[in-house]
Design a protein around this motif. Structure first.
Motif, mmCIF file in Angstrom:
data_model
loop_
_atom_site.group_PDB
_atom_site.id
_atom_site.type_symbol
_atom_site.label_atom_id
_atom_site.label_comp_id
_atom_site.label_asym_id
_atom_site.label_seq_id
_atom_site.Cartn_x
_atom_site.Cartn_y
_atom_site.Cartn_z
ATOM 1 N N LEU A 190 5.566 10.991 61.636
ATOM 2 C CA LEU A 190 5.556 10.510 63.010
ATOM 3 C C LEU A 190 5.959 9.044 63.034
ATOM 4 C CD1 LEU A 190 2.040 11.986 63.894
ATOM 5 C CD2 LEU A 190 4.236 12.965 64.547
ATOM 6 N N LEU A 242 -1.336 18.921 64.078
ATOM 7 C CA LEU A 242 -1.264 18.097 65.292
ATOM 8 C C LEU A 242 -2.569 18.192 66.081
ATOM 9 C CD1 LEU A 242 2.402 18.862 66.428
ATOM 10 C CD2 LEU A 242 1.551 16.673 65.578
ATOM 11 N N ARG A 243 -3.115 19.392 66.134
ATOM 12 C CA ARG A 243 -4.375 19.584 66.870
ATOM 13 C C ARG A 243 -5.494 18.767 66.243
ATOM 14 N NH1 ARG A 243 -6.578 25.259 65.646
ATOM 15 N NH2 ARG A 243 -7.239 24.093 63.808
ATOM 16 N N GLN A 281 -5.203 14.895 66.322
ATOM 17 C CA GLN A 281 -5.562 14.386 67.657
ATOM 18 C C GLN A 281 -7.050 14.265 67.868
ATOM 19 O OE1 GLN A 281 -3.949 16.274 71.269
ATOM 20 N NE2 GLN A 281 -2.454 17.108 69.848
ATOM 21 N N VAL A 289 -2.327 10.156 68.698
ATOM 22 C CA VAL A 289 -1.282 10.863 67.934
ATOM 23 C C VAL A 289 -0.305 11.565 68.877
ATOM 24 C CG1 VAL A 289 -0.937 12.919 66.494
ATOM 25 C CG2 VAL A 289 -2.469 11.091 65.732
ATOM 26 N N THR A 290 -0.778 12.037 70.010
ATOM 27 C CA THR A 290 0.119 12.713 70.978
ATOM 28 C C THR A 290 1.231 11.794 71.467
ATOM 29 O OG1 THR A 290 -1.326 12.087 72.801
ATOM 30 C CG2 THR A 290 -1.595 14.286 71.904
ATOM 31 N N LEU A 292 2.918 9.642 69.648
ATOM 32 C CA LEU A 292 3.868 9.280 68.599
ATOM 33 C C LEU A 292 5.093 10.197 68.670
ATOM 34 C CD1 LEU A 292 1.491 8.594 65.564
ATOM 35 C CD2 LEU A 292 1.976 7.191 67.567
ATOM 36 N N GLU A 293 6.148 9.723 68.037
ATOM 37 C CA GLU A 293 7.383 10.496 67.998
ATOM 38 C C GLU A 293 7.429 11.307 66.707
ATOM 39 O OE1 GLU A 293 12.198 9.667 67.573
ATOM 40 O OE2 GLU A 293 10.865 8.041 68.174
ATOM 41 N N LEU A 294 7.698 12.574 66.837
ATOM 42 C CA LEU A 294 7.773 13.439 65.656
ATOM 43 C C LEU A 294 9.178 13.320 65.063
ATOM 44 C CD1 LEU A 294 6.296 16.970 65.459
ATOM 45 C CD2 LEU A 294 8.578 16.520 64.611
ATOM 46 N N VAL A 311 9.543 17.326 59.951
ATOM 47 C CA VAL A 311 8.565 18.343 59.578
ATOM 48 C C VAL A 311 9.140 19.074 58.381
ATOM 49 C CG1 VAL A 311 7.238 20.351 60.313
ATOM 50 C CG2 VAL A 311 7.920 18.666 61.996
#
Lengths: 405, 405
Positions: free
Chosen positions: B246, B302-303, B306, B312-313, B315-317, B320
């Motif tokens: 991220l 991600l869940r 957070q 965290v939501t 941030l830029e992914l 992966v």
């Protein structure tokens, strides 16, 4: 620098620009498509749902007629391009809700859909699951929409580019059909008069192209083109969407045959199965100005998709991207000629057509946009939608020009 | 085909193989590292936590001594490579729990950590949040572990490759330090006797390399190498992990300064902040045999991230990926020489060392693996860990050879 001459220059090689260019080429015109990176913008992330009925959901009812007309054009539009190769699939769309409030929202939507004469079949959860066994048993409602279909936008863009290139070869055009650079300015018959006939495009390398017609179809970049009238407001804003592509392991295929659109606690999510064994998950709508993939958006999509189709957790994540779609204040496209007032008369700027602002609907609206552009050039345009609702100058107040004869 | 000759051939250019090769080069030996795609396996996905204390969590207490010894070697190991360039950071790790059961698990773990003489400082949630303001206020417990640090494995691998290449240039080696192809077989002094001295490696292009020592450090591929004794079982299994990277938007920097390791409803998750403004989120452990990125794994990370760090939501992914780590039945590495029984005597196969199976601990254990390999070759090895616990033949029953003098 070399100077070329074409019947139609299309600025922008997204799905709309390519569709227009192809239609122009089919009509016997020479075409140049100007774009530094064809089909890499919103087109590259689009899910490709051809869904006038379920898109009514978003309360853009004014668009419905245009979307239905474009959906009707799709079979004819796509046939010479290779419907199967472009991923055109006419399976029904199933819409589902997850909780009681979602059920109520979808029921309200159905009333609106039925009021517009659209066909929406209510299903029991058991019926929905007999069609799509991977749907969760814990849904609140389900409907089938037979006329909402899909296409694969990346493959359609490929097919359009190939078709245009083939036409250029067959017809022995004297110029390249694809010019991979930026268009920087429109050129006018009277260089100091942005209301005079548009007769060319200046390119980033300093060369110019002489044109019979220029079609401005470069999405969010449209407003940055020099040579558009000062007073012409093209109020485009970027609405970002995150898209996830998942691969279905062999043991779970075919997984889904229908497009699934759901509401999960009020948030929309969709799953679009492709013929190649992948599923596209989308789509968030973010207006936070951030161009990258949103971690929160990806989380939301995976979370909500699982509520509808629990086995989504077992799929392989193969791609996550975000793109900006060009939206307008009323979420309808900017499509048509630009009005000028010359002395006491209203007239159009000759040689210029705008086709942008397609927002969520670029893929669906490509055939009607292309047909409408052709009719504008032929002088046979049906004004019923273009004049009133979608004219590109509807957010502007034209300044009068003095005629300079 | 050309035939080269080197003091030490290292098969596998993951972080362990590169670390061993560098240590061999530093000792004045000529080295060749054989790998078709250096540093693209587990190394490429590793978070780089140097965390002997918090890794005790996984109840692999036998490994603790080795991990602590390797952590102590890190400053000396990394100094000539450029500690900052390799992303070596000695900030503390903060461990947190989300619910009461997580609090109990972390408290039990702390008892085990304290019993081993490790230092784990209990923090109030307020204290934890004064150190890391982006931590959620809704945590059940928090601890600080001063001796758990981090390195950036991709940058460390780059530094190791550069350092080896620089050594090759300085010392004017007559061969390439990096050979980008597969090693297919070990060669033996007596070709029909896999227990005789290993004196070379056969490469995929048909060439051979003469060697003083061969170190088999190619992770999961180790068992596929021809020329290892038939009876030698290297029971490696792939344990896949998904990693998310991220990017922190400018407005949220620095975001985190410590590595955050958490338990969220019993599931581990970590967030490792890098000096370049990114955060690495990991790590799932999947033994389902699927090599791609798991949609369910990404969702879980991600869940749970957070829950610990709600922002965290925002941030830029940016990436992966998934990679397989080579695990063994006891989750400890396969490290050392291979025993053979010649007549009534036990002895080692000369010229051969195995270094694989590092599972979750490859980055941390690189300095001790490199040092131990060097000592084995020098004949100065400290047998305290190697002989008993980590010998690569501990899952095998050696067949007696007749001596063939």
């Amino acid at each position: 620098m070399t100077q070329h001459s074409v019947d139609v220059a299309v600025i922008g090689a997204g799905i709309v620009g390519l569709g227009i260019a192809w239609t122009m080429a089919e009509s016997g015109r020479t075409v140049a498509v100007i774009d530094p990176a064809p089909a890499t913008g919103a087109t590259y992330a689009a899910a490709g749902m051809l869904a006038p009925v379920s898109e009514l959901h978003y309360q853009e009812e004014d668009l419905l007629e245009l979307m239905l007309a474009s959906a009707r054009l799709y079979p004819t539009f796509i046939e010479p391009l290779g419907a199967a190769e472009a991923g055109y699939r006419t399976t029904a769309t199933i819409t589902v809700g997850s909780d009681p409030a979602d059920r109520d929202s979808l029921a309200d939507l159905r009333q609106a859909q039925l009021a517009h004469g659209l066909s929406v079949e209510q299903l029991t959860i058991r019926e929905a699951r007999s069609r799509e066994p991977f749907l969760s048993p814990r849904l609140s409602s389900a409907f089938s929409i037979g006329q909402d279909h899909q296409v694969d936008p990346r493959r359609l863009a490929d097919r359009l580019q190939s078709a245009i290139a083939a036409m250029a070869a067959t017809e022995k055009w004297t110029h390249d059909a694809f010019i991979q650079q930026n268009a920087v300015a429109l050129l006018h018959e009277r260089p100091s008069d942005a209301g005079s006939r548009v007769n060319g495009v200046a390119l980033a390398d300093g060369s110019t192209m002489r044109t019979g017609e220029v079609i401005v179809a470069n999405g969010l970049s449209a407003g940055r083109l020099e040579g558009l009238p000062d007073w012409l407001a093209l109020p485009l804003r970027p609405v970002h969407g995150d898209i996830i592509r998942l691969r279905i392991p062999d043991r779970l295929r075919p997984f889904l045959t229908s497009t699934i659109r759901g509401l999960v606690r009020g948030l929309p999510v969709y799953l679009v199965p492709r013929a190649d064994g992948t599923v596209v998950l989308g789509a968030t709508q973010r207006e936070d100005g951030s161009g990258g993939v949103s971690a929160g958006g990806v989380h939301q999509l995976l979370r909500d998709a699982q509520v509808l189709v629990p086995a989504v957790t077992e799929l392989e994540l193969i791609e996550v991207i975000a793109r900006a779609r060009p939206a307008t204040p009323d979420n309808a496209p900017l499509l048509g000629r630009v009005t000028r007032r010359v002395d006491a008369l209203e007239d159009d700027i000759p040689g210029l057509i705008v086709a942008t602002g397609f927002f969520r609907h670029g893929v669906l609206l490509t055939p009607i946009a292309a047909q409408h552009c052709l009719h504008l050039i032929d002088g046979t345009a049906d004004d019923r939608w273009a004049l009133a609702l979608f004219r590109p100058d509807r957010f502007s107040k034209p300044t009068p020009w003095r005629s300079e004869k």
